[in-house]
Motif scaffolding. Structure first.
Motif, PDB file in Angstrom:
ATOM      1  N   GLY A 192      11.103   3.548 -39.643  1.00  0.00           N
ATOM      2  CA  GLY A 192      12.525   3.241 -39.653  1.00  0.00           C
ATOM      3  C   GLY A 192      13.229   4.422 -40.311  1.00  0.00           C
ATOM      4  N   LEU A 193      14.299   4.160 -41.015  1.00  0.00           N
ATOM      5  CA  LEU A 193      14.999   5.259 -41.691  1.00  0.00           C
ATOM      6  C   LEU A 193      14.670   5.300 -43.174  1.00  0.00           C
ATOM      7  N   HIS A 194      13.383   5.316 -43.455  1.00  0.00           N
ATOM      8  CA  HIS A 194      12.906   5.459 -44.829  1.00  0.00           C
ATOM      9  C   HIS A 194      12.287   6.838 -44.993  1.00  0.00           C
ATOM     10  N   SER A 195      12.427   7.411 -46.164  1.00  0.00           N
ATOM     11  CA  SER A 195      11.924   8.743 -46.447  1.00  0.00           C
ATOM     12  C   SER A 195      10.441   8.839 -46.099  1.00  0.00           C
ATOM     13  N   PRO A 196      10.037   9.937 -45.494  1.00  0.00           N
ATOM     14  CA  PRO A 196      10.745  11.199 -45.319  1.00  0.00           C
ATOM     15  C   PRO A 196      11.607  11.272 -44.051  1.00  0.00           C
ATOM     16  N   MET A 197      11.710  10.169 -43.303  1.00  0.00           N
ATOM     17  CA  MET A 197      12.536  10.184 -42.097  1.00  0.00           C
ATOM     18  C   MET A 197      14.008  10.180 -42.483  1.00  0.00           C
ATOM     19  N   SER A 198      14.763  11.040 -41.844  1.00  0.00           N
ATOM     20  CA  SER A 198      16.217  11.017 -41.958  1.00  0.00           C
ATOM     21  C   SER A 198      16.775  11.542 -40.642  1.00  0.00           C
ATOM     22  N   TRP A 199      18.010  11.214 -40.368  1.00  0.00           N
ATOM     23  CA  TRP A 199      18.601  11.626 -39.098  1.00  0.00           C
ATOM     24  C   TRP A 199      18.563  13.129 -38.906  1.00  0.00           C
ATOM     25  N   THR A 200      18.884  13.898 -39.919  1.00  0.00           N
ATOM     26  CA  THR A 200      18.982  15.349 -39.734  1.00  0.00           C
ATOM     27  C   THR A 200      17.628  16.053 -39.713  1.00  0.00           C
ATOM     28  N   ARG A 201      16.575  15.379 -40.115  1.00  0.00           N
ATOM     29  CA  ARG A 201      15.242  16.010 -40.127  1.00  0.00           C
ATOM     30  C   ARG A 201      14.532  15.926 -38.784  1.00  0.00           C
ATOM     31  N   MET A 202      15.018  15.093 -37.885  1.00  0.00           N
ATOM     32  CA  MET A 202      14.441  14.986 -36.540  1.00  0.00           C
ATOM     33  C   MET A 202      15.498  15.436 -35.551  1.00  0.00           C
ATOM     34  N   GLU A 203      15.164  16.430 -34.756  1.00  0.00           N
ATOM     35  CA  GLU A 203      16.096  16.924 -33.758  1.00  0.00           C
ATOM     36  C   GLU A 203      15.490  16.799 -32.363  1.00  0.00           C
ATOM     37  N   THR A 204      16.344  16.567 -31.398  1.00  0.00           N
ATOM     38  CA  THR A 204      15.953  16.599 -29.998  1.00  0.00           C
ATOM     39  C   THR A 204      16.714  17.753 -29.369  1.00  0.00           C
ATOM     40  N   LEU A 205      15.976  18.803 -29.069  1.00  0.00           N
ATOM     41  CA  LEU A 205      16.558  20.022 -28.499  1.00  0.00           C
ATOM     42  C   LEU A 205      15.915  20.290 -27.146  1.00  0.00           C
ATOM     43  N   ASN A 206      16.670  20.842 -26.239  1.00  0.00           N
ATOM     44  CA  ASN A 206      16.145  21.098 -24.903  1.00  0.00           C
ATOM     45  C   ASN A 206      15.416  22.429 -24.835  1.00  0.00           C
ATOM     46  N   ALA A 207      14.265  22.405 -24.162  1.00  0.00           N
ATOM     47  CA  ALA A 207      13.524  23.626 -23.854  1.00  0.00           C
ATOM     48  C   ALA A 207      14.336  24.410 -22.818  1.00  0.00           C
ATOM     49  N   PRO A 208      14.022  25.687 -22.593  1.00  0.00           N
ATOM     50  CA  PRO A 208      14.776  26.484 -21.615  1.00  0.00           C
ATOM     51  C   PRO A 208      14.918  25.810 -20.244  1.00  0.00           C
ATOM     52  N   GLY A 209      13.926  25.063 -19.798  1.00  0.00           N
ATOM     53  CA  GLY A 209      14.003  24.377 -18.506  1.00  0.00           C
ATOM     54  C   GLY A 209      14.785  23.077 -18.557  1.00  0.00           C
ATOM     55  N   GLY A 210      15.188  22.647 -19.762  1.00  0.00           N
ATOM     56  CA  GLY A 210      15.974  21.429 -19.912  1.00  0.00           C
ATOM     57  C   GLY A 210      15.224  20.240 -20.471  1.00  0.00           C
ATOM     58  N   LYS A 211      13.898  20.322 -20.545  1.00  0.00           N
ATOM     59  CA  LYS A 211      13.115  19.203 -21.062  1.00  0.00           C
ATOM     60  C   LYS A 211      13.430  18.985 -22.544  1.00  0.00           C
ATOM     61  N   PRO A 212      13.774  17.746 -22.931  1.00  0.00           N
ATOM     62  CA  PRO A 212      14.021  17.507 -24.351  1.00  0.00           C
ATOM     63  C   PRO A 212      12.724  17.557 -25.150  1.00  0.00           C
ATOM     64  N   GLN A 213      12.803  18.143 -26.328  1.00  0.00           N
ATOM     65  CA  GLN A 213      11.634  18.286 -27.197  1.00  0.00           C
ATOM     66  C   GLN A 213      11.990  17.879 -28.620  1.00  0.00           C
TER      67      GLN A 213
END
Length: 139
Positions: free
Chosen positions: A78-99
């Motif tokens: 859930g949202l308990h440490s060490p998890m936090s919103w800003t520590r997990m990112e979903t960014l797209n690879a050059p081809g567009g696949k989210p990672q």
């Protein structure tokens, strides 16, 4: 050629979000709202998308929030440490696949326990969905 088969599934998570809730929160709190949810890389993408089309920026914010919720469920924290919103990112690879990209103490905690993380996000008008699959750590 098919990619290699993933390891055993250690966890799955999913989340659905309503875009209009993010529109309302952004109108009320402004950029501070996005800064509480998005990691540094996501924030850059959000600002670029929002500058071109505010609705597209809001959908991006909502999909990333849903991905964070789904990821937190998949790893069982859930949202308990060490998890936090800003520590997990979903960014797209050059081809567009989210990672998944993990930052700070969450990255270290995760690496000790799990293998690869896979994320999928989708949006349609006022709804977004995210699905995360986390593999077991290789032996």
């Amino acid at each position: 050629m098919l990619p290699s088969m993933p390891g055993a599934v250690a966890g799955i998570g999913t989340d659905i979000a309503v875009v209009s809730r993010f529109e309302a929160a952004f109108k009320r709190f402004g950029l501070r709202f996005a800064q509480r949810i998005l990691g540094p890389g996501e924030l850059q993408v959000f600002e670029r998308r929002r500058a071109r089309d505010p609705a597209r920026g809001t959908r991006y914010l909502a999909t990333r929030f849903a991905a964070k919720e789904a990821f937190s469920k998949a790893i069982g924290l859930g949202l308990h440490s060490p998890m936090s919103w800003t520590r997990m990112e979903t960014l797209n690879a050059p081809g567009g696949k989210p990672q998944v990209k993990l930052n700070g103490i969450l990255a270290d905690w995760y690496a000790e326990r799990f293998g690869a993380a896979h994320v999928s996000v989708s949006d349609e008008k006022d709804m977004v969905i995210a699905f995360v699959l986390v593999e077991s750590k290789s032996a």
